[in-house]
Design a protein around this motif. Sequence first.
Motif, short mmCIF file in Angstrom:
data_model
loop_
_atom_site.label_atom_id
_atom_site.label_comp_id
_atom_site.label_asym_id
_atom_site.label_seq_id
_atom_site.Cartn_x
_atom_site.Cartn_y
_atom_site.Cartn_z
N UNK A 197 0.84 -1.21 -0.02
CA UNK A 197 0.22 -0.05 0.00
C UNK A 197 1.06 1.30 -0.08
N UNK A 198 0.78 2.11 -1.06
CA UNK A 198 1.62 3.02 -1.25
C UNK A 198 0.85 4.21 -1.70
N UNK A 199 1.25 5.48 -0.95
CA UNK A 199 0.65 6.68 -1.24
C UNK A 199 1.73 7.77 -2.01
N UNK A 200 0.96 8.00 -2.95
CA UNK A 200 2.05 9.04 -4.29
C UNK A 200 1.66 10.61 -3.72
N UNK A 201 2.42 10.98 -3.17
CA UNK A 201 2.23 12.39 -2.52
C UNK A 201 2.82 13.54 -3.58
N UNK A 202 1.68 14.31 -4.05
CA UNK A 202 2.00 15.63 -4.53
C UNK A 202 2.78 15.33 -6.04
N UNK A 203 2.34 14.11 -6.84
CA UNK A 203 2.99 14.01 -8.10
C UNK A 203 2.23 14.44 -9.08
N UNK A 204 2.88 14.85 -10.26
CA UNK A 204 2.08 15.12 -11.48
C UNK A 204 1.53 14.01 -11.99
N UNK A 205 0.57 14.17 -13.13
CA UNK A 205 -0.12 12.84 -13.65
C UNK A 205 1.11 12.05 -14.54
N UNK A 206 1.82 12.37 -15.16
CA UNK A 206 2.82 11.48 -15.92
C UNK A 206 3.75 10.71 -14.90
N UNK A 207 3.86 11.33 -13.57
CA UNK A 207 4.89 10.63 -12.95
C UNK A 207 3.73 9.54 -12.26
N UNK A 208 2.66 9.93 -11.97
CA UNK A 208 1.60 9.07 -11.29
C UNK A 208 1.50 7.74 -12.39
N UNK A 209 1.41 8.04 -13.72
CA UNK A 209 1.22 7.04 -14.68
C UNK A 209 2.34 6.08 -14.91
N UNK A 210 3.63 6.60 -14.61
CA UNK A 210 4.86 5.97 -14.39
C UNK A 210 4.84 4.86 -13.25
N UNK A 244 -2.73 15.06 -2.27
CA UNK A 244 -1.81 16.09 -2.27
C UNK A 244 -2.22 17.22 -3.31
N UNK A 245 -3.07 18.25 -2.59
CA UNK A 245 -3.38 19.29 -3.52
C UNK A 245 -4.41 19.19 -4.90
N UNK A 246 -5.07 17.90 -4.71
CA UNK A 246 -5.73 17.48 -5.79
C UNK A 246 -7.18 18.47 -5.84
N UNK A 247 -7.60 18.75 -7.12
CA UNK A 247 -8.76 19.35 -7.34
C UNK A 247 -9.68 18.43 -8.50
N UNK A 248 -11.09 18.86 -8.27
CA UNK A 248 -12.06 18.26 -9.03
C UNK A 248 -11.65 18.23 -10.28
N UNK A 249 -11.07 19.41 -10.85
CA UNK A 249 -10.92 19.53 -11.95
C UNK A 249 -9.95 18.63 -12.71
#
Length: 290
Positions: free
Chosen positions: A223-236, A251-256
């Motif tokens: 179980x791992x939390x990805x903190x404040x990563x941009x979308x390309x980094x999360x996809x990787x 981290x700082x996520x918005x509904x948009x």
Amino acid sequence: MTPYDEELRAAGLDPDAVRAQVLEALAEDLPGGDVTSEATIAADARGVGVFAAREAGVVAGLGVAALVFHEVMGDTVTVSDRLPDGTHVEPGDVVMRVAGPTRGLLTAERTALNYASHLSGVATATSHWVDALAGTDARVLDTRKTLPTYRALQKYAVRCGGGVNHRFSLSDRAMVKDNHVVAAGGVVPAYEAVRTAYPDLRVEVEVTDLDQLRELLAVGCTEILLDNMDSPTMAEAVRITAGRATLEASGGLTIERAREVAETGVDFISVGALTHSVKVFDLGLDLSEG
């Protein structure tokens, strides 16, 4: 015992704890009675209060609101036409009616509305995130960023809105965050320290880069939390993980950004704003003579 104990228990709430909180809330308003209602309303007057939605959303906390009226008026109050928590409503929809002594209705009104409006706000905000994630596999999670003493109720409202609860306390699940990592000397030492101390407990570890992710996967963290990563980094991160662990974006996520983040393939998106800064839902109570 109250008429609402079984219902509250079925909703995953502690009836005694909810009642104690309601009584504390009423005590704030009634250190010396309701002087305005007692002065202006005849003791034998009876009325009907109609709770109605003034905007579209999801209602929650109506059972708690009903309990408020019961605590003020006991068996002299009758509740009818109450919609189930989790119901989607439109402006003008009646969500509950209460009938009883007029003094008691007005005495209980604000406390009841405070609960129902706030919890419906949580449920409505959650439902917006659920809608934004529709068609993806990601689920929206709440956090521990709850109002003090309101955690159980706010997390219940998240469930009413279609969300998923994260941990309830610091002991039902371990969450290794950045300060723990600093104190322990790295993500792996921190993870292994928790596993050694509490071998049967679920452990989630926060990472800020892909190197930390790889380190944790190598030692079997699931179980791992990805903190404040941009979308390309999360996809990787999703590609690297390849199903070996569940991944939570935070981290700082918005509904948009919700759908963009969900489409990276993460399993969960955690949103503190569901509970720590939610807008109240506009509910009103209109009184008529009974």
